[in-house]
Design an enzyme around this catalytic site. Sequence first.
Site, PDB file in Angstrom:
ATOM      1  N   HIS A 122       0.848  -1.191   0.000  1.00  0.00           N
ATOM      2  CA  HIS A 122       0.000   0.000   0.000  1.00  0.00           C
ATOM      3  C   HIS A 122       0.884   1.242   0.000  1.00  0.00           C
ATOM      4  CE1 HIS A 122      -2.891   3.009   1.415  1.00  0.00           C
ATOM      5  NE2 HIS A 122      -3.839   2.185   0.986  1.00  0.00           N
ATOM      6  N   GLU A 207      -4.114   1.746  -6.979  1.00  0.00           N
ATOM      7  CA  GLU A 207      -4.547   2.929  -6.245  1.00  0.00           C
ATOM      8  C   GLU A 207      -3.702   4.124  -6.668  1.00  0.00           C
ATOM      9  OE1 GLU A 207      -6.491   2.144  -2.029  1.00  0.00           O
ATOM     10  OE2 GLU A 207      -4.333   1.851  -1.995  1.00  0.00           O
TER      11      GLU A 207
END
Length: 293
Positions: A122, A207
């Site tokens: 992430h 993302e």
Amino acid sequence: MKYIFLNLKRFDIASEYGGVNSISAPAQWGAHIAHELTARLSDIAHSAALHEYQFPVFLPEAHLIPAVSALAESEGCIRPHIGCQGVYHADTAKGGNFGAFTTLRTANAMRQLGCTWTIIGHSEERRAKAEYMALAGAEPEHIRAAVNTLLMQEVRCARKAGLSVLFCIGETAEEVPRRAEVLSEQLAALDADAGDAGNTETVIGYEPIWAIGPGKTPPSAQEIAQTARIVKTLCAYPLVYGGGLKKENARAVGAVPELDGGLIALTRFSGDIGFYPQEYSEIIQEYMKGAAV
């Protein structure tokens, strides 16, 4: 198979401490959310398409045990998997390190707690690793290479422990002009990592870092589709989209044929910012409508 991931980050922190939790007392947050999610998914389980989806749920480690227990006791017909927010790049082994990993979350420990998934790579994790190296005076290109190496070690530990992996990639605003190059660099080591192990799976989560967070404008469905096509040329893993996935754009994102699902975090990006179970189920329903077109 399609996937709906839920990264709850640290939404358990109350607003007076700078968090966004307004749902329940912090000590009961994990179990409360687990019950709520199961109930919401069960409410829409009449749709046959729902059974084509996996619903891994990511919770802060302090709440894993009560959340797992709550799901195990639930009578709902849809039971989300439990995942963890990352694993350490080394682990215990018979005849080796017996567990001297103070403050660190190992894959073996998470698997024994009931996790079946973990999120790795992430943008927040990448940034934290890079900050340590920058403080030591490392050059940017060396930092990127080192971060990718550590992430690959985490992936190997996760797979060895029997955890499936949601591997996140994404570019910053400054990197948008060379987006394909950045994503290729982030995926290269993963794609060369000998594939999945045992019964584990790997899913890519795209993302765009520039679109994450309150006040940010997510890319259009057309731009997401363009990026998804780039990713699909770089690897064969399923691909989900995160970065401002909300009710307003879920149907359009769901209609992107190159995508295999979504990654949800905040459900409300203005006003009382946070995660709300009712809005979570609405996002899922909108995404499914788009995917069914």
